[in-house]
Design a protein around this motif. Structure first.
Motif, short mmCIF file in Angstrom:
data_model
loop_
_atom_site.label_atom_id
_atom_site.label_comp_id
_atom_site.label_asym_id
_atom_site.label_seq_id
_atom_site.Cartn_x
_atom_site.Cartn_y
_atom_site.Cartn_z
N UNK A 171 0.84 -1.21 0.00
CA UNK A 171 0.00 0.00 0.00
C UNK A 171 0.87 1.26 0.00
N UNK A 172 1.98 1.21 0.74
CA UNK A 172 2.89 2.36 0.76
C UNK A 172 3.40 2.61 -0.66
N UNK A 173 3.80 1.52 -1.34
CA UNK A 173 4.30 1.64 -2.72
C UNK A 173 3.21 2.25 -3.61
N UNK A 174 1.99 1.74 -3.44
CA UNK A 174 0.86 2.23 -4.24
C UNK A 174 0.64 3.73 -4.01
N UNK A 175 0.64 4.13 -2.75
CA UNK A 175 0.42 5.54 -2.44
C UNK A 175 1.53 6.42 -3.01
#
Ligand code: CMC
Length: 426
Positions: A87-91
């Motif tokens: 999710x961090x990567x996505x954000x």
């Protein structure tokens, strides 16, 4: 085709057209950037109830329908299927990572997850009972002293490094503030563990023995982090963006965000929920608490109820309510505070006052209960929120810089003080 709205400014007897901007989803926005230069009048919106402060492609919230999307993906799906680092990567980057991209990203986070030993010395400057949020504001701000001179925020690669550093170090920063409180030694990360499990290990492990992280709790931790990762232009994120608009050091910007998050109307609410449940003390006192919350002459509010944007339900609270029940079942927790919470939820949800005002339990109502069941001390609740929200803050910080320089954010005011007057002759 550009749409326009007609704006009549009656006091000045002028009428003009203002362009309308369209987003992908959600309400359109009237572009008033030239209103002051052309009409000499300001817009007044304290609390920003009708103001879009920026364009953003990261998070979408529809408060009426109870929708929360990160980069287009529903929060319910991410909380169930993704890891927090995914999710961090996505954000940060806008798309879900491939396996290879994820492996590289995880390695980069792991590479930065330790704190400089001198940073650990900062902790000793605090009273041992200092609130973890006070410590986090101080320690994260102090990191700017470590990474300032060789940090060029005009270099995109250095910006990404700073963002990854912040995400990577935050679990140890948060866990160390707790360990310092209880006089335990600082715990170092274990790279074989996932992000959530590693945080549990640094919180509850002891150097003298192996700490086995229970998978149910590790998954609950990841889910809590995912649910709190970003929430568009809330108070702390807007604080980060405002600080960033002056070109400030990223660690200083995130420290500003932590300070803003601390308040009980924002991230401090989950801690306030537990204090409130403690004050209520027993199920028989709930009607008195409800009556106080409804009394206009009493400042008491039901903590964990209501939201500025969600006026139907908070999609995060549905996910976290389910996780809370799973963890409570798994742990077999029998806590009178939890009984009060469940009863309070039931009574408030059927009360006319709360129904009329669309006041539903928000994510903080359940996160407080869940974190308590997981044995986190109440003072760590907001610190955990700050840890999770760091990914949102750094993504918004990156977006602001990637959008190019729109100049420093500088709101104006409606001056209501004394008009010009002369200093008296004495
Ligand atoms: N208990 C009792 N009454 C309330 C509450 C509450 N928790 N929240 C709002 N109201 C009433 C308020 O008195 C007002 O009544 P009236 O119309 O009769 O004057 C009406 O509901 C609207 O309130 P508001 O203050 O205009 O609503 P807001 O959108 O400005 O405030 C809020 C949102 C979250 C600050 C507020 O609901 C609140 O203080 N809740 C408790 C704190 C809390 O749980 N905060 C966590 C928010 S979620 C985490 C995050 O995103 O940071």
């Amino acid at each position: 085709m550009t749409r326009y709205v007609t704006a009549s400014i009656t006091k000045k007897k002028t009428e003009g057209v203002l362009p309308v901007m369209e987003g992908t989803m959600g309400p359109d926005a009237v572009d008033i950037t030239s209103m002051y230069s052309q009409q000499g009048i300001l817009a007044f919106d304290p609390g920003f109830r009708s103001t879009a402060s920026c364009q953003s492609a990261i998070t979408f919230v529809d408060g009426e329908k109870g929708i929360l999307l990160y980069r287009g993906y529903p929060i319910e799906q991410l909380a169930e299927k993704a890891s927090y680092l995914e999710v961090v990567y996505l954000l940060m980057f806008g798309e879900l990572p491939t396996q290879e991209e994820m492996d590289i990203f995880r390695q980069r986070v792991t590479h930065f997850n330790m704190l400089h030993e001198q940073v650990l010395d900062f902790y000793k400057g605090f009273r041992r009972d200092a609130h973890p949020m006070a410590v986090m504001v101080g320690v994260v701000g102090a990191l700017s002293a470590f990474y300032h001179d060789h940090m060029d925020i005009n270099d995109p690669e250095q910006r990404i490094n700073a963002a990854i550093r912040l995400v990577a170090k935050m679990p140890m920063i948060a866990a160390s503030s707790y360990n310092y409180n209880i006089g335990a030694p600082h715990r170092y990360p274990r790279n074989a563990l996932g992000y959530g499990a590693n945080f549990l290990h640094m919180m509850f492990g002891m150097p003298s023995e192996d700490y086995v992280v229970e998978p149910v709790l590790a998954r609950a931790m990841e889910s809590i982090f995912i649910l709190h990762a970003d929430h568009e232009q809330n108070a702390s994120t807007s604080t980060v963006r405002l600080a960033a608009s002056s070109g400030a050091n990223p660690f200083a910007c995130i420290a500003a965000g932590i300070a803003s998050l601390w308040g009980p109307a924002h991230g401090g609410a989950n801690e306030a929920v537990l204090s409130m449940l403690g004050e209520i003390g027993s199920v028989k006192n709930i009607p008195k608490a409800i009556a106080r919350a409804k009394d206009k002459n009493d400042s008491f509010r039901l903590m964990g109820f209501g939201h500025r944007v969600y006026k139907n339900f908070d999609p995060r609270s549905r996910v976290i309510q389910k996780t809370a029940r799973e963890v409570l079942d798994y742990l077999g927790t029998d806590d009178p505070m939890l009984e009060i919470a469940m009863r309070l939820e039931e009574i408030a949800l059927s009360d006319e006052y709360f129904i009329e005002r669309k006041l539903y339990p928000n994510v903080d109502f359940y996160s407080g209960i869940l974190l308590k069941a997981m044995k986190f001390p109440t003072t760590m609740f907001t610190a955990i929120f700050a840890l999770a929200r760091t990914s949102g803050w750094v993504s918004q910080w990156l977006e602001l810089h990637n959008q190019g320089n729109h100049g420093i954010d500088r709101p104006r005011q409606l001056y209501v003080g004394k008009p010009t007057r002369d200093y008296p002759n004495k």
